[in-house]
Design an enzyme around this catalytic site. Structure first.
Site, PDB file in Angstrom:
ATOM      1  N   CYS A 133       1.355  -9.187   4.086  1.00 35.58           N
ATOM      2  CA  CYS A 133       2.768  -8.862   3.888  1.00 35.58           C
ATOM      3  C   CYS A 133       3.706  -9.990   4.285  1.00 35.58           C
ATOM      4  CB  CYS A 133       3.110  -7.597   4.670  1.00 35.58           C
ATOM      5  SG  CYS A 133       2.108  -6.171   4.207  1.00 35.58           S
ATOM      6  N   LYS A 198       5.245   2.682  10.953  1.00 38.63           N
ATOM      7  CA  LYS A 198       4.186   2.553   9.964  1.00 38.63           C
ATOM      8  C   LYS A 198       2.888   2.190  10.675  1.00 38.63           C
ATOM      9  CE  LYS A 198       2.954   0.106   5.686  1.00 38.63           C
ATOM     10  NZ  LYS A 198       3.398  -0.894   4.690  1.00 38.63           N
ATOM     11  N   ARG A 208      -3.898   1.076  -2.199  1.00 38.53           N
ATOM     12  CA  ARG A 208      -4.259  -0.326  -2.408  1.00 38.53           C
ATOM     13  C   ARG A 208      -5.003  -0.511  -3.722  1.00 38.53           C
ATOM     14  NH1 ARG A 208      -5.599  -1.370   4.035  1.00 38.53           N
ATOM     15  NH2 ARG A 208      -3.403  -1.272   4.662  1.00 38.53           N
ATOM     16  N   ARG A 220      -4.434  -5.473   8.705  1.00 30.23           N
ATOM     17  CA  ARG A 220      -3.002  -5.565   9.005  1.00 30.23           C
ATOM     18  C   ARG A 220      -2.674  -5.022  10.394  1.00 30.23           C
ATOM     19  NH1 ARG A 220      -1.728  -3.476   2.922  1.00 30.23           N
ATOM     20  NH2 ARG A 220      -1.972  -5.504   1.902  1.00 30.23           N
ATOM     21  N   LYS A 251       5.129   6.902   8.504  1.00 28.44           N
ATOM     22  CA  LYS A 251       4.025   6.795   7.545  1.00 28.44           C
ATOM     23  C   LYS A 251       2.735   6.509   8.296  1.00 28.44           C
ATOM     24  CE  LYS A 251       2.566   3.870   3.643  1.00 28.44           C
ATOM     25  NZ  LYS A 251       2.871   2.679   2.841  1.00 28.44           N
ATOM     26  N   SER A 277      -1.197   8.098  -0.014  1.00 31.51           N
ATOM     27  CA  SER A 277      -2.202   8.215  -1.070  1.00 31.51           C
ATOM     28  C   SER A 277      -3.481   8.907  -0.628  1.00 31.51           C
ATOM     29  CB  SER A 277      -2.533   6.819  -1.612  1.00 31.51           C
ATOM     30  OG  SER A 277      -3.045   5.987  -0.572  1.00 31.51           O
TER      31      SER A 277
END
Length: 329
Positions: A133, A198, A208, A220, A251, A277
């Site tokens: 990111c 997050k 992804r 990450r 999230k 997701s």
């Protein structure tokens, strides 16, 4: 004969009309933000195998999805760009290119559906060749150098017509940097919907696949939060509020309802849950096998998020839930 020495709670549950009368938490179509993936090419409607019912749309096909969204009364969408692999580079320049896929997608939606509220996901991971990111140097993601590119991305999205900027990168100081960048570019009225809390989560796997954004090395965890931490969430949210965030996102959602309640109790900004997701995919897989009542499970979990304190829900279930709400009413 039994004396009436106990409380009869069942009086308020005896039929559907009574239960509706005293229901404390209500779900509305206006609560939903529906995610849409826009990809390069023509005549593309590519199914995401791990997310039944979710597709990548090219611009010439996305209208069919948007028509359905509007017809169901959903008023907000969040857009994710899916560039060609050949267009990715070390710095994710496609994220802030004037004619990048997300910028073209925003313009298309605002031209054809001006009444729709467009939220732009602001990150670099879909556009970088390494899938992280931000800028990578010697295997580490650089914080301050990445902020400069995220500001350029946010400003380009605002120029394209985005109504809300939603930075999801988890770089320290991203709200301050983006707020200053938007203001300097003349976009003082564009709000920031911050991915304030997050977590580094296994629930992101199917996304992804959909966004083609898996990191090419490592993970990450150095910039997304440890899912074991609770107080850290309050520190993250507090800093984003101080830096000028207009909304706060937590999230994922289902495994973090306690965090949602903590954030709601401590801050008075509109609170958003991202029903991610993996949460969606698990329900779809179980329903496809006949193991659960999909409608019952989805509505129960979405109401649970609202009961925990959220005002809005980003969810792939939005279209189905909108239909079910309409049928109930």
């Amino acid at each position: 004969m039994m004396t009436n020495t106990f409380t009869r709670h069942r009086r308020l549950r005896k039929n559907s009309a009574m239960r509706a009368l005293v229901r404390e938490t209500h779900l509305h179509v206006d609560d939903f933000i529906y995610p849409i993936f826009i990809t390069e090419g023509e005549n593309q409607k590519n199914p995401v195998p791990s997310m039944p019912g979710v597709f990548q749309f090219s611009l010439d096909r996305v209208k069919e999805e948007l028509d359905e969204v509007v017809s169901l009364g959903i008023k907000s969408v969040i857009l994710f760009g899916v560039p060609d692999d050949a267009d990715k580079d070390e710095c994710g320049t496609g994220a802030f290119h004037t004619h990048g896929i997300i910028q073209r997608g925003i313009r298309f939606v605002k031209e054809h559906y001006p009444e729709l509220l467009v939220v732009a996901d602001t990150c670099l991971c879909e556009y970088t060749s390494h899938g992280h990111c931000g800028i990578v140097e010697n295997g580490a993601v650089l914080n301050d150098e990445s902020l400069e590119l995220l500001v350029k991305t946010a400003v380009s999205q605002a120029e394209a017509g985005a109504d809300i900027i939603a930075p999801s990168n988890m770089m320290d100081g991203f709200v301050t940097a983006i707020r200053e960048g938007l203001d300097e570019a003349g976009y003082l009225d564009i709000p920031i919907m911050s991915y304030a809390v997050k977590y580094s989560s296994a629930f992101y796997g199917p996304f992804r696949d959909a966004a083609n954004s898996a990191p090419q090395f490592g993970d990450r965890k150095a910039y997304q939060m440890d899912y074991a931490n609770r107080l850290e969430a309050l520190r993250e949210a507090e800093s984003d509020v101080a830096e000028g965030a207009d909304f706060l996102i937590v999230k994922p959602a289902l495994a973090f309802l306690d965090i949602i309640r903590d954030v709601k109790n401590n801050f008075n900004l509109p609170l958003v849950a991202y029903n991610v997701s993996g949460e969606y995919a698990m329900v779809k897989a179980a329903a496809a096998n006949g193991w659960i009542d999909e409608r019952g499970i989805v509505m129960e979990t979405l109401v649970g998020m609202k009961r925990a304190g959220v005002d809005l829900i980003i969810t792939y279930h939005a279209k189905d839930a909108a239909r079910w709400i309409k049928e109930t009413n």
